[in-house]
Design a protein around this motif. Structure first.
Motif, PDB file in Angstrom:
ATOM      1  N   ASN A  47      -8.473  51.744 -59.380  1.00 42.50           N
ATOM      2  CA  ASN A  47      -7.545  52.538 -60.475  1.00 42.50           C
ATOM      3  C   ASN A  47      -6.137  53.058 -59.741  1.00 42.50           C
ATOM      4  O   ASN A  47      -5.165  53.375 -60.414  1.00 42.50           O
ATOM      5  N   GLU A  48      -6.151  53.518 -58.371  1.00 42.49           N
ATOM      6  CA  GLU A  48      -5.079  54.157 -57.994  1.00 42.49           C
ATOM      7  C   GLU A  48      -3.673  52.961 -57.992  1.00 42.49           C
ATOM      8  O   GLU A  48      -2.718  53.340 -58.632  1.00 42.49           O
ATOM      9  N   ALA A  49      -4.325  51.762 -57.829  1.00 36.95           N
ATOM     10  CA  ALA A  49      -3.327  50.622 -57.910  1.00 36.95           C
ATOM     11  C   ALA A  49      -2.804  50.466 -59.160  1.00 36.95           C
ATOM     12  O   ALA A  49      -1.632  50.340 -59.400  1.00 36.95           O
ATOM     13  N   ILE A  50      -3.629  50.443 -60.228  1.00 31.25           N
ATOM     14  CA  ILE A  50      -3.362  50.139 -61.667  1.00 31.25           C
ATOM     15  C   ILE A  50      -2.301  51.410 -61.886  1.00 31.25           C
ATOM     16  O   ILE A  50      -1.441  51.176 -62.850  1.00 31.25           O
ATOM     17  N   SER A  51      -2.856  52.478 -61.578  1.00 34.72           N
ATOM     18  CA  SER A  51      -1.837  53.721 -61.870  1.00 34.72           C
ATOM     19  C   SER A  51      -0.368  53.333 -61.512  1.00 34.72           C
ATOM     20  O   SER A  51       0.649  53.614 -62.079  1.00 34.72           O
ATOM     21  N   LEU A  52      -0.246  53.066 -60.209  1.00 35.97           N
ATOM     22  CA  LEU A  52       0.994  52.631 -59.590  1.00 35.97           C
ATOM     23  C   LEU A  52       1.988  51.709 -60.360  1.00 35.97           C
ATOM     24  O   LEU A  52       2.991  51.493 -60.322  1.00 35.97           O
ATOM     25  N   ILE A  53       1.082  50.583 -60.603  1.00 36.63           N
ATOM     26  CA  ILE A  53       1.641  49.562 -61.262  1.00 36.63           C
ATOM     27  C   ILE A  53       2.083  49.900 -62.815  1.00 36.63           C
ATOM     28  O   ILE A  53       3.380  49.507 -63.046  1.00 36.63           O
ATOM     29  N   LYS A  54       1.420  50.775 -63.424  1.00 35.54           N
ATOM     30  CA  LYS A  54       1.900  51.189 -64.752  1.00 35.54           C
ATOM     31  C   LYS A  54       3.262  52.017 -64.577  1.00 35.54           C
ATOM     32  O   LYS A  54       4.296  51.861 -65.352  1.00 35.54           O
ATOM     33  N   LYS A  55       3.183  52.774 -63.343  1.00 39.13           N
ATOM     34  CA  LYS A  55       4.348  53.705 -63.184  1.00 39.13           C
ATOM     35  C   LYS A  55       5.729  52.619 -62.926  1.00 39.13           C
ATOM     36  O   LYS A  55       6.657  53.183 -63.084  1.00 39.13           O
ATOM     37  N   ALA A  56       5.512  51.804 -62.118  1.00 41.30           N
ATOM     38  CA  ALA A  56       6.435  50.737 -61.844  1.00 41.30           C
ATOM     39  C   ALA A  56       7.088  50.194 -63.224  1.00 41.30           C
ATOM     40  O   ALA A  56       8.212  49.755 -63.160  1.00 41.30           O
ATOM     41  N   GLN A  57       6.215  49.889 -64.082  1.00 43.24           N
ATOM     42  CA  GLN A  57       6.498  49.102 -65.270  1.00 43.24           C
ATOM     43  C   GLN A  57       7.182  49.969 -66.333  1.00 43.24           C
ATOM     44  O   GLN A  57       7.814  49.565 -67.178  1.00 43.24           O
ATOM     45  N   ASP A  58       7.214  51.329 -65.993  1.00 45.39           N
ATOM     46  CA  ASP A  58       7.649  52.327 -66.977  1.00 45.39           C
ATOM     47  C   ASP A  58       9.110  52.622 -66.276  1.00 45.39           C
ATOM     48  O   ASP A  58       9.506  52.874 -65.348  1.00 45.39           O
ATOM     49  N   PRO A  59      10.394  52.013 -67.338  1.00 43.13           N
ATOM     50  CA  PRO A  59      11.611  52.053 -66.911  1.00 43.13           C
ATOM     51  C   PRO A  59      12.072  53.636 -66.806  1.00 43.13           C
ATOM     52  O   PRO A  59      13.161  53.775 -66.109  1.00 43.13           O
ATOM     53  N   TYR A  60      11.465  54.624 -67.262  1.00 49.35           N
ATOM     54  CA  TYR A  60      11.863  55.978 -67.269  1.00 49.35           C
ATOM     55  C   TYR A  60      11.080  56.789 -66.337  1.00 49.35           C
ATOM     56  O   TYR A  60      11.409  57.994 -65.887  1.00 49.35           O
ATOM     57  N   LEU A 105       6.857  53.591 -53.419  1.00 47.04           N
ATOM     58  CA  LEU A 105       7.011  52.212 -52.981  1.00 47.04           C
ATOM     59  C   LEU A 105       6.122  51.990 -51.879  1.00 47.04           C
ATOM     60  O   LEU A 105       5.276  50.959 -51.689  1.00 47.04           O
ATOM     61  N   GLY A 106       6.032  52.810 -50.694  1.00 49.61           N
ATOM     62  CA  GLY A 106       5.231  52.521 -49.813  1.00 49.61           C
ATOM     63  C   GLY A 106       3.577  52.527 -49.886  1.00 49.61           C
ATOM     64  O   GLY A 106       3.021  51.658 -49.541  1.00 49.61           O
ATOM     65  N   ARG A 107       3.291  53.353 -50.769  1.00 48.19           N
ATOM     66  CA  ARG A 107       1.685  53.283 -51.214  1.00 48.19           C
ATOM     67  C   ARG A 107       1.299  52.330 -52.076  1.00 48.19           C
ATOM     68  O   ARG A 107       0.275  51.612 -51.856  1.00 48.19           O
ATOM     69  N   ILE A 108       2.170  51.836 -53.068  1.00 47.81           N
ATOM     70  CA  ILE A 108       1.854  50.705 -53.719  1.00 47.81           C
ATOM     71  C   ILE A 108       1.915  49.334 -52.819  1.00 47.81           C
ATOM     72  O   ILE A 108       1.162  48.267 -53.050  1.00 47.81           O
ATOM     73  N   ASN A 109       2.736  49.505 -52.153  1.00 54.66           N
ATOM     74  CA  ASN A 109       2.879  47.987 -51.201  1.00 54.66           C
ATOM     75  C   ASN A 109       1.682  47.888 -50.386  1.00 54.66           C
ATOM     76  O   ASN A 109       1.051  46.998 -50.147  1.00 54.66           O
ATOM     77  N   LYS A 110       1.011  49.044 -50.097  1.00 54.27           N
ATOM     78  CA  LYS A 110      -0.036  48.993 -49.012  1.00 54.27           C
ATOM     79  C   LYS A 110      -1.160  48.676 -49.716  1.00 54.27           C
ATOM     80  O   LYS A 110      -2.251  47.906 -49.513  1.00 54.27           O
ATOM     81  N   LEU A 111      -1.610  49.295 -51.097  1.00 51.00           N
ATOM     82  CA  LEU A 111      -2.527  49.110 -51.852  1.00 51.00           C
ATOM     83  C   LEU A 111      -2.716  47.879 -52.416  1.00 51.00           C
ATOM     84  O   LEU A 111      -3.905  47.186 -52.423  1.00 51.00           O
ATOM     85  N   LEU A 112      -1.544  47.138 -52.796  1.00 53.52           N
ATOM     86  CA  LEU A 112      -1.650  45.936 -53.305  1.00 53.52           C
ATOM     87  C   LEU A 112      -1.896  44.932 -52.421  1.00 53.52           C
ATOM     88  O   LEU A 112      -2.700  43.796 -52.534  1.00 53.52           O
ATOM     89  N   ASP A 113      -1.391  44.996 -51.122  1.00 51.42           N
ATOM     90  CA  ASP A 113      -1.627  44.230 -49.885  1.00 51.42           C
ATOM     91  C   ASP A 113      -3.207  44.232 -49.660  1.00 51.42           C
ATOM     92  O   ASP A 113      -4.093  43.220 -49.385  1.00 51.42           O
ATOM     93  N   GLU A 114      -3.652  45.482 -49.522  1.00 46.92           N
ATOM     94  CA  GLU A 114      -5.160  45.597 -49.246  1.00 46.92           C
ATOM     95  C   GLU A 114      -5.857  44.875 -50.148  1.00 46.92           C
ATOM     96  O   GLU A 114      -7.076  44.102 -49.776  1.00 46.92           O
ATOM     97  N   ILE A 115      -5.607  44.896 -51.441  1.00 45.89           N
ATOM     98  CA  ILE A 115      -6.544  44.380 -52.540  1.00 45.89           C
ATOM     99  C   ILE A 115      -6.658  42.857 -52.483  1.00 45.89           C
ATOM    100  O   ILE A 115      -7.712  42.276 -52.626  1.00 45.89           O
ATOM    101  N   LEU A 116      -5.384  42.299 -52.172  1.00 43.31           N
ATOM    102  CA  LEU A 116      -5.098  40.674 -52.075  1.00 43.31           C
ATOM    103  C   LEU A 116      -5.590  40.202 -50.931  1.00 43.31           C
ATOM    104  O   LEU A 116      -5.551  38.892 -50.568  1.00 43.31           O
ATOM    105  N   LYS A 117      -6.243  40.861 -49.795  1.00 43.94           N
ATOM    106  CA  LYS A 117      -6.707  40.468 -48.590  1.00 43.94           C
ATOM    107  C   LYS A 117      -7.961  39.461 -48.729  1.00 43.94           C
ATOM    108  O   LYS A 117      -8.768  39.712 -49.593  1.00 43.94           O
TER     109      LYS A 117
END
Length: 385
Positions: free
Chosen positions: A352-365, A373-385
């Motif tokens: 859920n935290e990763a999805i929240s950060l993805i939505k934030k990244a997709q929001d241009p405003y 940036l550091g947090r999403i990078n860590k979370l997404l790498d952890e999920i894809l391990k």
């Protein structure tokens, strides 16, 4: 024709001339070594005996090219004769032979030097009894008194001493200056009999080819019963490499072998001083892709556009999810979160935290910080391990 080739040609011609002269002037030498080789045609080989043994034993002779231990471990035999001629046999093989004799077989050991531990267990000791240049081998049985053999070339001078009571002496070594010494004995061992002869030379080519000597050999083997005889000829410890034995035993091949070695030495000698051309040092190809990635990364850091970097990371993550996990990423809803949690095994909090950060990244405003940036990078790498 270069200078080096001329030098090789001259040396080769000189060597060939020397070998030809040696071959022409070579005197035939006789090999007097006591090799007891069944195929050896030298004076002390067993070539003649090997060819005549078939008739001597009335077609009841079988040659065994295995050690006695190995053979008797694989074959169960009834009562038979065992023949060993000047061979070194290991202790375990002797035990197998003694077991066969104890059960009713007969063994004839024609060996000049029987191992002490073997002879002691049987009840005699083989030792040097003479240093005379001539020995005469005779039988003690009167019916064989006219059958003897004279050893006039390198007799071993071996005989038996410390013979235990009950041992029958069948033959002696007779000399002019010494008393007679036992060289052929008979010993009862269990249900069978052991015959031991300390002078195997009487079986060699040199003596068998002399007139009248064959009769002595026939008399020696007449003590064995008329039944199957196993002749153990295997001896791995003294067998040399067949390749080298064949080459060195043939004069023509021997000269060719030494010529080859000599040519090899000359080749190494003349080529040792050759100057080797300097080998250029070739630098390995640089990994320009890595440099490109570093340059792009530095560019983003300098610009400080964390939102764009976060959006690209999210886009890359969703693409991997579609391709690798086969999950539709059109709607990042609760169903998407459950599927992602089942496929990756991560906790729902992390998903859920990763999805929240993805939505934030997709929001241009949306306002994106460096920490996001550091947090999403860590979370997404952890999920894809």
């Amino acid at each position: 024709m270069n200078k080096t080739f001329k030098i090789y040609a001259v040396i080769f011609i000189i060597v060939m001339v020397i070998l030809a002269l040696l071959e022409v002037n070579k005197k035939e030498t006789t090999d007097w070594r006591k090799n007891f080789d069944i195929n050896g045609k030298s004076p002390f080989g067993l070539f003649v005996f090997n060819n005549e043994a078939k008739d001597l034993f009335k077609n009841n002779l079988k040659k065994i090219d295995q050690a006695p231990y190995e053979y008797y471990s694989q074959h169960k035999k009834g009562n038979h004769n065992i023949l060993v001629i000047e061979k070194e046999i290991d202790g375990e093989s002797w035990k197998k032979i003694m077991d066969q004799v104890s059960n009713g077989s007969d063994a004839m050991l024609i060996i000049s030097r029987i191992p002490r531990n073997i002879s002691d267990s049987i009840g005699f000791y083989a030792s040097d009894i003479s240093f005379e240049e001539e020995n005469v081998l005779k039988f003690t049985d009167k019916k064989y008194q006219n059958d003897f053999i004279k050893l006039d070339k390198f007799p071993s001078g071996r005989g038996f001493s410390f013979i235990k009571p009950g041992t029958e002496i069948l033959g002696k070594t007779v000399e002019k200056k010494n008393t007679d010494q036992a060289n052929f004995i008979k010993i009862k061992f269990g249900k069978g009999t052991i015959y031991a002869h300390s002078e195997p030379l009487f079986l060699t080519n040199y003596y068998l080819l002399k007139p009248g000597n064959v009769k002595y050999t026939q008399d020696v083997f007449s003590y064995l019963q008329d039944r199957e005889t196993l002749w153990f000829i295997e001896n791995k410890s003294n067998t040399s490499s067949f390749f080298m034995r064949f080459i060195l035993g043939n004069p023509a091949l021997k000269y060719a072998w030494w010529l080859f070695l000599g040519g090899l030495v000359l080749f190494i000698f003349f080529n040792a001083k050759r100057k080797q051309r300097i080998v250029p040092v070739i630098e390995p190809l640089r990994n320009t892709s890595l440099d490109f990635v570093k340059s792009i990364g530095n560019l983003y850091l300098q610009e400080g556009d964390f939102h764009d970097m976060m959006a690209k990371k999210a886009q890359y993550f969703l693409n991997k999810v579609r391709i690798d996990l086969l999950i539709d990423t059109q709607n990042l809803d609760e169903e998407f979160a459950k599927k992602l949690q089942l496929k990756t095994g991560k906790t729902m909090e992390t998903i859920n935290e990763a999805i929240s950060l993805i939505k934030k990244a997709q929001d241009p405003y949306a306002s994106v910080m460096k920490e996001d940036l550091g947090r999403i990078n860590k979370l997404l790498d952890e999920i894809l391990k």
